[in-house]
Design a protein around this motif. Structure first.
Motif, PDB file in Angstrom:
ATOM      1  N   ILE A  41       0.819  -1.119   0.137  1.00  0.00           N
ATOM      2  CA  ILE A  41       0.070  -0.110   0.058  1.00  0.00           C
ATOM      3  C   ILE A  41       0.781   1.319   0.170  1.00  0.00           C
ATOM      4  O   ILE A  41       0.605   2.197  -0.850  1.00  0.00           O
ATOM      5  N   ASP A  42       1.694   1.470   0.867  1.00  0.00           N
ATOM      6  CA  ASP A  42       2.616   2.480   1.045  1.00  0.00           C
ATOM      7  C   ASP A  42       3.566   2.794  -0.505  1.00  0.00           C
ATOM      8  O   ASP A  42       3.499   4.053  -0.687  1.00  0.00           O
ATOM      9  N   LYS A  43       4.127   1.669  -0.869  1.00  0.00           N
ATOM     10  CA  LYS A  43       4.729   1.871  -2.050  1.00  0.00           C
ATOM     11  C   LYS A  43       3.751   2.372  -3.289  1.00  0.00           C
ATOM     12  O   LYS A  43       4.191   3.149  -4.358  1.00  0.00           O
ATOM     13  N   LEU A  44       2.573   1.848  -3.226  1.00  0.00           N
ATOM     14  CA  LEU A  44       1.580   2.198  -4.236  1.00  0.00           C
ATOM     15  C   LEU A  44       1.316   3.863  -4.297  1.00  0.00           C
ATOM     16  O   LEU A  44       1.294   4.433  -5.251  1.00  0.00           O
ATOM     17  N   ILE A  45       1.052   4.173  -3.231  1.00  0.00           N
ATOM     18  CA  ILE A  45       0.664   5.418  -3.025  1.00  0.00           C
ATOM     19  C   ILE A  45       1.853   6.487  -3.273  1.00  0.00           C
ATOM     20  O   ILE A  45       1.643   7.488  -3.701  1.00  0.00           O
ATOM     21  N   GLU A  46       2.906   5.936  -2.700  1.00  0.00           N
ATOM     22  CA  GLU A  46       4.310   6.752  -2.987  1.00  0.00           C
ATOM     23  C   GLU A  46       4.546   6.787  -4.546  1.00  0.00           C
ATOM     24  O   GLU A  46       4.830   7.920  -4.968  1.00  0.00           O
ATOM     25  N   ARG A  47       4.222   5.842  -5.168  1.00  0.00           N
ATOM     26  CA  ARG A  47       4.358   5.822  -6.730  1.00  0.00           C
ATOM     27  C   ARG A  47       3.471   6.790  -7.447  1.00  0.00           C
ATOM     28  O   ARG A  47       3.689   7.443  -8.443  1.00  0.00           O
ATOM     29  N   CYS A  48       2.192   6.764  -6.951  1.00  0.00           N
ATOM     30  CA  CYS A  48       1.193   7.425  -7.443  1.00  0.00           C
ATOM     31  C   CYS A  48       1.512   8.927  -7.578  1.00  0.00           C
ATOM     32  O   CYS A  48       1.158   9.572  -8.450  1.00  0.00           O
ATOM     33  N   ALA A  49       2.234   9.388  -6.723  1.00  0.00           N
ATOM     34  CA  ALA A  49       2.741  10.847  -6.333  1.00  0.00           C
ATOM     35  C   ALA A  49       3.551  11.406  -7.642  1.00  0.00           C
ATOM     36  O   ALA A  49       3.713  12.503  -7.938  1.00  0.00           O
ATOM     37  N   ILE A  50       4.408  10.024  -8.364  1.00  0.00           N
ATOM     38  CA  ILE A  50       5.542  10.786  -9.183  1.00  0.00           C
ATOM     39  C   ILE A  50       5.444   9.909 -10.357  1.00  0.00           C
ATOM     40  O   ILE A  50       5.904  10.399 -11.277  1.00  0.00           O
ATOM     41  N   GLU A  51       4.673   8.969 -10.453  1.00  0.00           N
ATOM     42  CA  GLU A  51       4.431   8.312 -11.974  1.00  0.00           C
ATOM     43  C   GLU A  51       3.998   8.925 -12.974  1.00  0.00           C
ATOM     44  O   GLU A  51       2.928   9.799 -12.946  1.00  0.00           O
ATOM     45  N   PRO A  52       4.915   9.116 -14.056  1.00  0.00           N
ATOM     46  CA  PRO A  52       4.692  10.189 -15.267  1.00  0.00           C
ATOM     47  C   PRO A  52       3.819   9.581 -15.978  1.00  0.00           C
ATOM     48  O   PRO A  52       3.046  10.184 -16.949  1.00  0.00           O
ATOM     49  N   ASP A  53       3.457   8.437 -16.130  1.00  0.00           N
ATOM     50  CA  ASP A  53       2.700   7.588 -17.204  1.00  0.00           C
ATOM     51  C   ASP A  53       1.197   7.465 -16.767  1.00  0.00           C
ATOM     52  O   ASP A  53       0.843   6.836 -15.732  1.00  0.00           O
ATOM     53  N   PHE A  54       0.237   8.107 -17.460  1.00  0.00           N
ATOM     54  CA  PHE A  54      -1.074   8.008 -17.271  1.00  0.00           C
ATOM     55  C   PHE A  54      -1.585   6.601 -16.916  1.00  0.00           C
ATOM     56  O   PHE A  54      -2.526   6.359 -15.855  1.00  0.00           O
ATOM     57  N   TYR A  55      -1.386   5.745 -18.057  1.00  0.00           N
ATOM     58  CA  TYR A  55      -2.054   4.463 -17.911  1.00  0.00           C
ATOM     59  C   TYR A  55      -1.307   3.598 -16.638  1.00  0.00           C
ATOM     60  O   TYR A  55      -2.166   2.984 -15.924  1.00  0.00           O
TER      61      TYR A  55
END
Length: 222
Positions: A41-55
């Motif tokens: 969960i923590d990693k998913l949320i952390e990644r959401c904040a910086i992920e550049p690809d919409f898909y």
């Protein structure tokens, strides 16, 4: 000592979420969502904040919805205070997909009027999903303060959010039709047209609204 297979798979998935290849990150997010694990969960949320690809962001959100809302919602609510606009926007988007109304108090006026268009649009969508019964008129009043804001895409998002609240928006729209700002009047009129005739299309509604404002009438029939 050999690492258990389960831990090896977890480590591989976590590393995959940071891979330089967007397709690899997408595959990792799919794997995490397919086999939910609170450790992700923590990693998913952390990644959401910086992920550049919409898909990839969409799959990250989907993966979060696959986990228990009792664990994800509090962490997503915490993200709403982030200084990073994408973190706020994606957390709001994910909360709207989860649909847990316990998150409603976190949908503040500050978020609904956020200076970043993507954050505001995500807040509008989340708000109409999470608003408790009976609080729609108050929400409509806050959303109406954003009429006339931004370009067509932003205006369409706001119109859709208002229309999703139903007929309770009519008094609010009527008031906005007399606003001193012609952009506000146009947007209010276009939204009212779409409320009455959803098949009209936003472009048609906004062009008609421009003509109405130019003629100096608000045509509040209906």
């Amino acid at each position: 000592m050999t690492m258990p297979k389960e831990d090896t798979n977890t480590l591989r998935a976590l590393q995959g979420l940071e891979n330089s290849s967007s397709s690899m990150r997408l595959q990792a997010a799919l794997a995490v969502g397919t086999t939910p694990d609170p450790r992700f969960i923590d990693k998913l949320i952390e990644r959401c904040a910086i992920e550049p690809d919409f898909y990839v962001r969409e799959i990250l959100t989907w993966a979060l919805t696959r986990h228990s809302s009792s664990m994800t919602v509090p962490k997503l609510v915490d993200e709403l205070g982030s200084e990073r606009a994408q973190a706020r926007s994606q957390a709001l988007h994910t909360l709207s997909k989860i649909g847990d109304r316990q998150a409603w108090p976190a949908i503040t006026r500050a978020l609904l009027t956020d200076a970043d268009d993507e954050v505001a649009r995500s807040a509008w969508r989340a708000a109409v999903v999470l608003v408790p019964e009976g609080e729609e008129p108050e929400l409509a009043g806050v959303l109406a303060t954003q009429l006339g804001r931004g370009e067509r895409e932003t205006q369409l998002s706001l119109s859709r959010a208002l229309i999703a609240l139903g007929k309770v928006i009519k008094p609010t729209l009527r008031a906005a039709m007399t606003d001193l700002d012609p952009r506000v009047r146009q947007h209010a009129i276009a939204t009212e047209r779409l409320l009455r005739n959803p098949d009209a299309g936003f472009e048609f509604a906004i062009e008609e609204a421009k003509r109405v404002v130019a003629l100096g009438t608000t045509s509040q029939e209906g």
